[in-house]
Each structure stands twice: as C-alpha cells, then as structure tokens.
Design a protein around this motif. Structure first.
Motif, PDB file in Angstrom:
ATOM      1  N   ALA A 235      -4.423 -35.286  -4.455  1.00  0.00           N
ATOM      2  CA  ALA A 235      -3.335 -35.891  -4.816  1.00  0.00           C
ATOM      3  C   ALA A 235      -3.594 -37.119  -5.230  1.00  0.00           C
ATOM      4  CB  ALA A 235      -2.170 -36.148  -3.639  1.00  0.00           C
ATOM      5  N   ALA A 236      -4.396 -38.023  -4.481  1.00  0.00           N
ATOM      6  CA  ALA A 236      -4.877 -39.008  -4.799  1.00  0.00           C
ATOM      7  C   ALA A 236      -5.588 -39.137  -5.972  1.00  0.00           C
ATOM      8  CB  ALA A 236      -5.826 -39.889  -3.771  1.00  0.00           C
ATOM      9  N   ARG A 237      -6.384 -38.298  -6.483  1.00  0.00           N
ATOM     10  CA  ARG A 237      -6.955 -38.252  -7.763  1.00  0.00           C
ATOM     11  C   ARG A 237      -6.146 -38.071  -8.964  1.00  0.00           C
ATOM     12  NH1 ARG A 237     -11.329 -35.315  -4.717  1.00  0.00           N
ATOM     13  NH2 ARG A 237     -10.167 -33.487  -5.189  1.00  0.00           N
ATOM     14  N   GLN A 238      -5.252 -37.233  -8.546  1.00  0.00           N
ATOM     15  CA  GLN A 238      -4.032 -37.091  -9.584  1.00  0.00           C
ATOM     16  C   GLN A 238      -3.359 -38.478  -9.831  1.00  0.00           C
ATOM     17  OE1 GLN A 238      -3.953 -34.408 -11.095  1.00  0.00           O
ATOM     18  NE2 GLN A 238      -2.040 -34.688 -12.174  1.00  0.00           N
ATOM     19  N   ILE A 239      -3.187 -39.332  -8.829  1.00  0.00           N
ATOM     20  CA  ILE A 239      -2.523 -40.554  -8.836  1.00  0.00           C
ATOM     21  C   ILE A 239      -3.544 -41.529  -9.908  1.00  0.00           C
ATOM     22  CG2 ILE A 239      -1.643 -42.497  -8.032  1.00  0.00           C
ATOM     23  CD1 ILE A 239      -0.849 -41.048  -5.793  1.00  0.00           C
ATOM     24  N   ARG A 240      -4.683 -41.442  -9.671  1.00  0.00           N
ATOM     25  CA  ARG A 240      -5.603 -42.133 -10.373  1.00  0.00           C
ATOM     26  C   ARG A 240      -5.671 -41.715 -12.080  1.00  0.00           C
ATOM     27  NH1 ARG A 240      -8.399 -42.351  -5.548  1.00  0.00           N
ATOM     28  NH2 ARG A 240      -9.791 -40.565  -6.231  1.00  0.00           N
ATOM     29  N   SER A 241      -5.971 -40.405 -12.040  1.00  0.00           N
ATOM     30  CA  SER A 241      -5.863 -40.045 -13.527  1.00  0.00           C
ATOM     31  C   SER A 241      -4.608 -40.087 -14.292  1.00  0.00           C
ATOM     32  CB  SER A 241      -6.262 -38.513 -13.525  1.00  0.00           C
ATOM     33  OG  SER A 241      -5.408 -37.601 -12.767  1.00  0.00           O
ATOM     34  N   THR A 242      -3.447 -39.862 -13.637  1.00  0.00           N
ATOM     35  CA  THR A 242      -2.318 -40.113 -14.570  1.00  0.00           C
ATOM     36  C   THR A 242      -2.050 -41.652 -14.543  1.00  0.00           C
ATOM     37  OG1 THR A 242      -1.014 -39.876 -12.208  1.00  0.00           O
ATOM     38  CG2 THR A 242      -1.175 -37.974 -13.632  1.00  0.00           C
ATOM     39  N   ALA A 243      -2.446 -42.363 -13.856  1.00  0.00           N
ATOM     40  CA  ALA A 243      -2.310 -43.833 -14.028  1.00  0.00           C
ATOM     41  C   ALA A 243      -3.315 -44.095 -15.118  1.00  0.00           C
ATOM     42  CB  ALA A 243      -2.726 -44.715 -13.018  1.00  0.00           C
ATOM     43  N   GLU A 244      -4.402 -43.513 -15.459  1.00  0.00           N
ATOM     44  CA  GLU A 244      -5.252 -44.041 -16.537  1.00  0.00           C
ATOM     45  C   GLU A 244      -4.749 -43.245 -17.783  1.00  0.00           C
ATOM     46  OE1 GLU A 244      -8.884 -42.425 -15.157  1.00  0.00           O
ATOM     47  OE2 GLU A 244      -9.247 -43.906 -13.983  1.00  0.00           O
ATOM     48  N   ARG A 245      -4.040 -42.233 -17.673  1.00  0.00           N
ATOM     49  CA  ARG A 245      -3.516 -41.432 -18.786  1.00  0.00           C
ATOM     50  C   ARG A 245      -2.459 -42.406 -19.243  1.00  0.00           C
ATOM     51  NH1 ARG A 245      -1.230 -35.966 -17.088  1.00  0.00           N
ATOM     52  NH2 ARG A 245      -0.096 -36.361 -19.131  1.00  0.00           N
ATOM     53  N   GLU A 246      -1.355 -42.843 -18.423  1.00  0.00           N
ATOM     54  CA  GLU A 246      -0.453 -43.789 -18.881  1.00  0.00           C
ATOM     55  C   GLU A 246      -0.894 -44.890 -19.618  1.00  0.00           C
ATOM     56  OE1 GLU A 246       3.594 -45.637 -16.972  1.00  0.00           O
ATOM     57  OE2 GLU A 246       2.050 -45.026 -15.525  1.00  0.00           O
ATOM     58  N   ASP A 247      -1.891 -45.580 -18.972  1.00  0.00           N
ATOM     59  CA  ASP A 247      -2.534 -46.781 -19.816  1.00  0.00           C
ATOM     60  C   ASP A 247      -2.919 -46.247 -21.303  1.00  0.00           C
ATOM     61  OD1 ASP A 247      -1.923 -48.291 -17.674  1.00  0.00           O
ATOM     62  OD2 ASP A 247      -3.951 -48.031 -16.711  1.00  0.00           O
TER      63      ASP A 247
ATOM     64  N   ALA B  39       3.455 -38.852 -19.609  1.00  0.00           N
ATOM     65  CA  ALA B  39       2.221 -39.632 -18.787  1.00  0.00           C
ATOM     66  C   ALA B  39       2.981 -40.367 -17.583  1.00  0.00           C
ATOM     67  CB  ALA B  39       1.459 -40.280 -19.577  1.00  0.00           C
ATOM     68  N   THR B  40       4.158 -41.025 -18.008  1.00  0.00           N
ATOM     69  CA  THR B  40       4.714 -41.684 -16.881  1.00  0.00           C
ATOM     70  C   THR B  40       5.623 -40.658 -16.066  1.00  0.00           C
ATOM     71  OG1 THR B  40       5.313 -43.580 -18.512  1.00  0.00           O
ATOM     72  CG2 THR B  40       6.479 -43.694 -16.545  1.00  0.00           C
ATOM     73  N   PHE B  41       5.993 -39.827 -16.395  1.00  0.00           N
ATOM     74  CA  PHE B  41       6.543 -38.809 -15.746  1.00  0.00           C
ATOM     75  C   PHE B  41       5.520 -38.166 -14.604  1.00  0.00           C
ATOM     76  CE2 PHE B  41       7.679 -34.214 -14.730  1.00  0.00           C
ATOM     77  CZ  PHE B  41       8.805 -34.376 -14.152  1.00  0.00           C
ATOM     78  N   ASP B  42       4.651 -37.783 -15.261  1.00  0.00           N
ATOM     79  CA  ASP B  42       3.176 -37.144 -14.477  1.00  0.00           C
ATOM     80  C   ASP B  42       3.073 -38.117 -13.544  1.00  0.00           C
ATOM     81  OD1 ASP B  42       3.587 -34.915 -15.850  1.00  0.00           O
ATOM     82  OD2 ASP B  42       1.770 -35.501 -17.274  1.00  0.00           O
TER      83      ASP B  42
END
Length: 328
Positions: free
Chosen positions: A216-228, A275-278
């Motif tokens: 779940a922590a990796r998912q947060i990092r990856s989705t944050a990078e996707r959002e950027d 990406a923001t939703f994810d």
C-alpha cells in the motif's frame, strides 16, 4: 461547437473545404455522445454516494445534489513505514484474535496434559440416624411381657441425628492411571498440534500485514508520481491546444489538428482525474489496512459524519470541471 460554427463560415466564404466541416461536425457528435455517457456515470456515482452519506428516510433524499466543494488535500510525507507495520501488527483486530486463539490452544494443551496424570481421589462421608415413633417396652424372655410404652417425636429424632447417637462413617481411596494410548493422550497430542497451527497462523498473518502495508505504501508513491506526470501532461496538452487554436485562427493550422489537440487535452485531463482518484484511494486503503484486513467478497463499509452541501441543479457544463479547461 464553436469550431464547427467557424468552419461553417469558412466553408461558406470558400476559405475551407466542406470536408473540414464534416470532420468537425462528426467530432461534435462524438463528443456529445461522450458527454451523455459521462453525465449518466456522474449521476450513478452521485446516487451511490448519496446512499452512503445521507438518510434515506429524508424527504429530499433524491432531490439534493451532491457536488464536491473542496479539492483533494495536499500531500503529506509518509511516516516511518517500519513503525506503522509494528503498530498494525500489535493493534489490528485480526492479529489480536489470532493471538487469542494461540492462548486458548495453550490452555487446552495444559488441560489435556493434566488429564494424563494419575487421578487420586479420597472420599469420606458421615451419616447420622435417628429413630422415632412408639416403642413397646418388654421384660422377660423373648418375646417377653409388655410392661410399658415409650413415644419419641420428631424433635427427638433430630436430636439423635445431630447428637451422633447412631453415627455411620465411611472412607475410600481411588487411584486411576491411563494405560496405553488413552483418549487423554490423544487429546493432548491434538491440542499440541492445534497450538502449533495457531502460532503458525499468527506468524503468517503478521507477514501478510507487513506485506500488505508495504504494498500500500508503494501504491501511494507510484500514484503520487502518476499524478505529477498526469498534471504535467495536462498542462502541456492545454498549452498545445491553445497554440493550435491560435495557429488555426491565423490560418496556419487545420480543424483536424485543432480537434486532435482538444481530444488530447480531454484525455490528459481525464488521466489527471483518474490519477488523483487513485492517489486518494491509495491513502484511504493504507489507513484502513492499519486497522483491519482488506474486505472480502460480500463485505462492505459504511461512511458516517459527512457534510452535504445542497446545491441547485446546474446547467450542463461539458466534460470539464470549472477552471480545468474549455469544453467542446
């Protein structure tokens, strides 16, 4: 639609071929269909959210508009993952329940282990007796001559019982020991196996908790990078759409390139929203995993305490949110 009107004027004065007008009108029809689908999906999502946060017994349950008034909150740095994993392992109810199973299994092992020991029982009892009623008094040789009568009441009987006139004592010692493969021995072996299984389940569950939280922590990092990345892509797509529109107005571009730039802008904005939703969903999932295991089939959650802002039904505003770009 604005581009279609401009092409219609250009075709009328002979500055553009009719094919450009047909192409733009086809694009307008396609986007109108997309708008209808998007509006239906938004209404479906609004109904699902309404069922979660509003009272269905309210008279205005189906009339109140549910429209988000705030943008997603800014990002916060993730706390220490190792500390979160350790806290979740100690605090999650499924881990605590598994540990209770281990404690119960240990109690069963101790109980059945005691059942294998010799059973020694010491038994003692005391019984008092009393006689009551009428007694004939006799003298002489049997059967004798009746010389009188003695009567004893209930009080006399109780006095004899508690006075220990006719006591009866008994003592007993019993020793039993199971021989061979007894039921107690088999039960003790089964309880030991169950305790080891329960301990293995706790260890496996702790590994699952740690793995789920790390994922779940990796998912947060990856989705944050996707959002950027999606935000940067949306900004570039908006700039390209504006430049292509200015080139078209100056006669240096075609309607096909303008509609293509608008389509790319739409896709970029949709990707940014997704990406923001994810990212927000990954935050919720990360917090939920610290308290409880993931939901399985047939389970659901309920939301309480949300504030609903009543808004009038607005006119259709296209596929874009206010301030996020232009429609078609």
């Amino acid at each position: 639609q604005k581009l279609a009107k401009e092409n219609e004027v250009r075709v009328r004065v002979g500055q553009a071929p009719p094919l450009d007008l047909v192409q733009v009108e086809a694009e307008v029809a396609d986007r109108r269909e997309g708008l209808i689908r998007a509006r239906a999906a938004a209404e479906d999502g609004e109904d699902r959210l309404r069922r979660l946060i509003m009272d269905p017994h309210d008279a205005s349950f189906w009339q109140v508009r549910v429209d988000p008034t705030d943008e997603p909150a800014g990002r916060d740095a993730l706390p220490d993952l190792d500390a979160i994993v350790a806290k979740a392992i100690d605090g999650r109810y499924d881990v605590a329940r598994a540990r209770n199973d281990v404690a119960n299994a240990a109690t069963s092992v101790e109980y059945f282990g005691n059942q294998k020991l010799p059973d020694v029982r010491l038994e003692t009892s005391y019984r008092g007796s009393g006689l009551g009623g009428s007694q004939l008094l006799r003298t002489g040789v049997f059967p004798g001559v009746i010389t009188g009568r003695a009567d004893s009441g209930f009080g006399d009987v109780l006095g004899q019982v508690f006075g220990r006139d006719y006591p009866t004592w008994s003592f007993g010692l019993t020793v039993s020991y199971p021989l061979g493969h007894s039921y107690e021995e088999l039960s003790a072996v089964r309880a030991g196996v169950e305790r080891r299984q329960a301990a293995a389940r706790v260890a496996s569950l702790q590994l699952d908790v740690a793995a789920a939280l790390r994922q779940a922590a990796r998912q947060i990092r990856s989705t944050a990078e996707r959002e950027d990345a999606a935000r940067a892509g949306a900004a570039l797509a908006a700039e390209r759409s504006r430049d292509e529109q200015r080139r078209y107005e100056a006669g240096l571009s075609t309607s096909f390139l303008v509609t293509q730039a608008q389509r790319d802008l739409l896709q970029a904005q949709v990707s940014l929203l997704q990406a923001t939703f994810d990212y927000q969903s990954s935050l919720v999932n990360f917090e939920a995993l610290q308290l409880a295991p993931p939901l399985t089939a047939g389970e659901s959650i309920a939301l309480q305490g949300s504030n609903v802002v009543p808004l009038p039904t607005p006119a259709p505003r296209g596929l874009f949110r206010p301030g996020a770009g232009t429609g078609f």
